[in-house]
Motif scaffolding. Structure first.
Motif, short mmCIF file in Angstrom:
data_model
loop_
_atom_site.label_atom_id
_atom_site.label_comp_id
_atom_site.label_asym_id
_atom_site.label_seq_id
_atom_site.Cartn_x
_atom_site.Cartn_y
_atom_site.Cartn_z
N SER A 1 -17.12 4.61 10.92
CA SER A 1 -15.76 4.15 10.61
C SER A 1 -14.95 4.05 11.90
O SER A 1 -14.77 5.05 12.61
CB SER A 1 -15.08 5.14 9.65
OG SER A 1 -13.75 4.75 9.38
N CYS A 2 -14.48 2.84 12.19
CA CYS A 2 -13.68 2.59 13.41
C CYS A 2 -12.38 1.91 13.02
O CYS A 2 -12.38 0.80 12.48
CB CYS A 2 -14.46 1.69 14.38
SG CYS A 2 -16.05 2.36 14.91
N GLN A 3 -11.27 2.58 13.29
CA GLN A 3 -9.94 2.06 13.00
C GLN A 3 -9.13 2.04 14.29
O GLN A 3 -9.11 3.04 15.02
CB GLN A 3 -9.23 2.94 11.96
CG GLN A 3 -9.99 3.14 10.66
CD GLN A 3 -9.84 1.97 9.71
OE1 GLN A 3 -8.90 1.17 9.84
NE2 GLN A 3 -10.74 1.86 8.76
N GLN B 1 -7.31 5.09 16.14
CA GLN B 1 -7.91 6.33 15.65
C GLN B 1 -9.19 6.64 16.44
O GLN B 1 -9.67 5.83 17.22
CB GLN B 1 -8.25 6.21 14.16
CG GLN B 1 -7.06 5.88 13.28
CD GLN B 1 -6.03 6.99 13.23
OE1 GLN B 1 -6.37 8.16 13.24
NE2 GLN B 1 -4.75 6.62 13.19
N SER C 1 -9.05 -5.11 13.87
CA SER C 1 -8.34 -3.86 13.64
C SER C 1 -9.22 -2.78 13.04
O SER C 1 -8.88 -1.59 13.13
CB SER C 1 -7.12 -4.08 12.72
OG SER C 1 -7.52 -4.59 11.47
N SER C 2 -10.36 -3.14 12.44
CA SER C 2 -11.24 -2.11 11.91
C SER C 2 -12.63 -2.68 11.64
O SER C 2 -12.79 -3.87 11.39
CB SER C 2 -10.68 -1.51 10.60
OG SER C 2 -10.73 -2.45 9.55
N GLU D 1 -16.24 -1.12 9.52
CA GLU D 1 -16.89 -0.06 8.77
C GLU D 1 -18.36 -0.44 8.58
O GLU D 1 -18.67 -1.58 8.22
CB GLU D 1 -16.24 0.14 7.39
CG GLU D 1 -14.72 0.34 7.43
CD GLU D 1 -14.35 1.76 7.78
OE1 GLU D 1 -15.22 2.65 7.62
OE2 GLU D 1 -13.20 1.99 8.20
N THR E 1 -12.17 -6.18 9.60
CA THR E 1 -10.82 -6.72 9.42
C THR E 1 -10.34 -7.29 10.75
O THR E 1 -10.27 -6.57 11.75
CB THR E 1 -9.84 -5.64 8.93
OG1 THR E 1 -10.32 -5.09 7.71
CG2 THR E 1 -8.47 -6.23 8.70
N ASN F 1 -1.12 -7.00 7.71
CA ASN F 1 -0.90 -5.84 8.55
C ASN F 1 0.26 -6.15 9.50
O ASN F 1 0.17 -7.10 10.29
CB ASN F 1 -2.17 -5.50 9.34
CG ASN F 1 -2.02 -4.25 10.19
OD1 ASN F 1 -1.05 -3.51 10.06
ND2 ASN F 1 -2.97 -4.03 11.08
#
Length: 333
Positions: free
Chosen positions: A149-151, A154, A215-216, A218, A249, A301
């Motif tokens: 999981s990469c956000q 974060q 932006s992310s 998964e 995303t 977003n």
């Protein structure tokens, strides 16, 4: 006296023989977060007895097992080519571990690295020990699944869900256990952002270094994990299949730049790759050669339109000629 929830730790080590618990030492300590332990879980078998009165029948338990889940920060060791502390767990999630030694000429940057990739046989297993303020849970024969999981903004995380053979808990001095925990050789993670995350490419749309449009991301390795306990056999956690998938995303773009809707309609397959970390010894590169777009939807977003793109990661051995069946590689260097 009370048992404190802030006093807990976990060790993990690769087993030599499946299901035979191995001794753990300080170097087997896992630095993690969100530790959740299900010490005893089983299949409930209700006797459903016929009685001349109201009331429940007793329930028997079959297939006793233990489950444990946690998150580990995606980071290196601080030393290029060294095996990360979570390597044992990746191997127990049906991955191979290849240690590439340095072959660079003297004076050139080291090209040593450790590579993880999904495999379909020769699975490893691990012994996991959890100490909850003096109560020790040993779980043998552990195997499981992992998600990445990469956000943006974060710390990127590896989320593990492990399952193993139940072993009765014992009292074990937390002070002694605490002294055996050594978190050296674990680099400080870097925030997932435009500075620390480079080389992003998805279906020929590249440029994260100059345009932070993602932006992310998964990734779910998608292992099918089953506990079996048959007559005449051994207790075992099996990995019986894998279906890797994920989602991405990104900011929406013009059709001239890239028509992702048409790509989904055409069942397009393309590369997905990015490198996280800018310090030698603390870099991780993810590469999937065949990410298959299945659909595209809109998201918002900061009042900016984005695309949410789920995908399937296909095995590299699609033509039955190419070597290997790996859907992706994870390089630590």
């Amino acid at each position: 006296m009370p048992k404190f929830a802030t006093k807990k730790a976990l060790l993990a080590k690769t087993e030599t023989t499946y299901g035979t618990a191995v001794a753990t030492t300080s170097t087997d300590a896992i630095l993690l977060s969100n530790l959740e332990l299900q010490p005893f879980e089983g299949d409930q078998v209700d006797r459903n007895l016929v009685k001349p009165y109201f009331g429940a029948s007793d329930v028997l338990t079959a297939n006793a097992r233990t489950k444990v889940s946690f998150g580990i920060e995606l980071a290196g060791t601080g030393t290029v080519g060294a095996v990360p502390h979570y390597g044992t767990l990746l191997r127990a999630c049906a991955m191979s571990e290849t240690i590439v030694t340095n072959t660079a000429e003297e004076g050139s940057p080291s090209n040593a690295k450790v590579i993880y990739a999904p495999v379909s046989e020769g699975f490893s297993s691990a012994t996991i020990r959890c100490n909850y303020d003096g109560v020790q849970h040993t779980v043998r024969g552990c195997r499981g699944n992992v998600k990445l999981s990469c956000q943006v903004g974060q710390i990127p995380m590896l989320m593990f869900e492990m399952e193993g053979i139940y072993v009765a808990a014992t009292d074990s001095s937390y002070a002694t256990f605490n002294q055996s925990v050594n978190y050296s050789g674990i680099a400080t993670p870097e925030i997932f952002n435009n500075t620390n995350t480079t080389g992003f490419s998805f279906h020929s749309k590249s440029g994260l270094a100059v345009n932070p449009d993602m932006s992310s991301v998964e990734i779910d390795v998608g292992n099918t994990v089953s506990y079996r306990e048959l007559v005449g056999s051994v207790k075992e956690v099996l990995i019986t299949d894998r279906s890797s998938s994920g989602s991405l995303t990104i900011d929406a773009v013009s059709m001239a730049t890239k028509d992702y809707f048409a790509a989904a309609a055409a069942n397009e397959t393309g590369i997905l790759t990015f490198t996280h970390g800018i310090v030698v010894g603390n870099r991780v590169k993810f590469t999937a050669a065949r990410s298959n777009i299945s659909s595209v939807s809109y998201a918002e977003n900061d009042n900016v339109f984005q695309y949410n793109i789920p995908f399937t990661l296909l095995p590299d051995r699609h033509d039955m000629v190419s070597s290997g069946d790996r859907e992706f590689t994870l390089e630590v260097f």
